[in-house]
Write a protein that holds these residues in place. Structure first.
Motif, short mmCIF file in Angstrom:
data_model
loop_
_atom_site.label_atom_id
_atom_site.label_comp_id
_atom_site.label_asym_id
_atom_site.label_seq_id
_atom_site.Cartn_x
_atom_site.Cartn_y
_atom_site.Cartn_z
N GLU A 1 0.42 -1.14 -0.02
CA GLU A 1 0.41 -0.28 -0.12
C GLU A 1 1.10 1.33 -0.18
O GLU A 1 0.95 1.93 -0.87
N GLN A 2 1.77 1.32 0.98
CA GLN A 2 2.41 2.57 1.28
C GLN A 2 3.40 2.50 -0.69
O GLN A 2 3.79 3.90 -0.84
N THR B 1 0.97 3.78 -2.58
CA THR B 1 1.11 5.16 -2.80
C THR B 1 1.91 6.34 -2.90
O THR B 1 2.10 7.82 -3.54
#
Length: 342
Positions: free
Chosen positions: A81-82, A85
């Motif tokens: 997810e990071q 992002t």
């Protein structure tokens, strides 16, 4: 009898002793059996406890292994997810940089009043060559109190073309080691040639001529402004206006006797109208000082009322026609009426 009695007593004592010994042996034997059973039970309990402990350890290991595996999976998901992002942020930054470099004219004009300003305001502005990124030539509006930002590229020349008739008296930059500057004159037009010698540099450049001074900000970039020139519209318009004004004054001076001052002024206003006259072609309204709020001007000829344009010269309004009646509307309550009595 006594002997027999003694023998019997002795025999009974011996038998009692033997019985006691047997009881002791039996008790000891029973005790040994009990102790053996206790040890056996303890051994069994110990083995069972060990098995239970081992089972608990194995169970705990399995639980710990599952928790660690779940935690690792959770960390992997968070990492993904990071990373996603971060990728979106980098893409957005690249997009923003691309849009900035390409130059969004409408957006810059809406949010940055420093681009393409109006020269007569006499306020320092910066005009940005990014607005002409897709054009071969960037045209700035000249004003002596403005900065001009241009973009140059390593291995390419940017040509600055000044107004015809100007003679360059000085060219100087802040970082002369990172920029190469040359000059030439072609058919009476002064040219300044600029190119960066390093990949990244920002500095200023000052050009002084016998008529004007130019203040530039030079930036290296992946693209460049090939040609740069200036629009001197305000100066040219001022020269035209001055010529018209001088021509009108000359004409008025030559025909003072033909001027018509026969106008009647009525109405109340905070603006003081001193006199009105015409030369047969134009009507001049002279004030004690130019009104801060520009009034609407209406003229009436042969029963028709129209709104008329006018020019402002010092404290005078000049209308390019002669009218039977003129009405100045400064506000709903402030109205000046002018009647041509000739």
């Amino acid at each position: 009898m006594r002997k027999n009695f003694r023998k019997m007593a002795l025999a009974m004592a011996i038998m009692a002793t033997l019985f006691n010994q047997c009881d002791v042996q039996a008790a000891e034997s029973e005790k040994a059996v009990v102790q053996a059973e206790v040890r056996e039970n303890q051994s069994a309990a110990t083995a069972e406890d060990k098995n239970k402990v081992e089972k608990r350890k194995d169970k705990k290991k399995k639980i710990d292994s599952k928790e660690i595996s779940a935690r690792i999976d959770e960390l992997d998901e968070k990492f993904e997810e990071q990373r996603a992002t971060q990728k979106k942020i980098l893409e957005k930054l690249e997009q923003m940089e691309s849009e900035r470099v390409k130059g969004a004219n409408e957006e810059i004009s809406a949010y940055n009043p420093l681009v393409n300003p109006s020269a007569p305001q006499k306020i320092s502005y910066t005009q940005d060559g990014a607005n002409s990124q897709e054009n071969s030539t960037v045209v700035f509006k000249y004003a002596p109190n403005q900065l001009y930002k241009i973009y140059c590229r390593v291995g390419y020349l940017t040509d600055l073309s000044l107004k015809k008739g100007e003679k360059v008296t000085f060219v100087g930059g802040g970082d002369t080691s990172a920029w190469a500057v040359e000059k030439a004159t072609v058919d009476g037009v002064a040219h300044i040639y600029i190119k960066p010698t390093v990949e990244t540099s920002t500095t200023n450049l000052i050009i002084t001529t016998n008529k004007r001074s130019y203040q530039l900000i030079l930036n290296t970039s992946s693209w460049y402004n090939p040609m740069v020139t200036w629009n001197y519209g305000q100066e040219e318009q001022s020269a035209i206006n001055l010529g018209e004004e001088q021509g009108m004054i000359s004409k008025i001076n030559e025909n003072v006797e033909s001027l018509n001052f026969n106008y009647k002024i009525s109405g109340e206003s905070s603006v003081k109208l001193l006199t009105v006259f015409d030369d047969g072609e134009k009507t001049i309204l002279k004030f004690d000082k130019t009104p801060k709020r520009l009034p609407s001007l209406f003229i009436k000829n042969k029963g028709k009322i129209i709104m008329a344009n006018y020019k402002i010269r010092e404290n005078c309004y000049i209308v390019d026609r002669v009218a039977e009646e003129i009405e100045l509307r400064i506000s709903d309550k402030e109205i000046i009426k002018i009647m041509n009595k000739k």
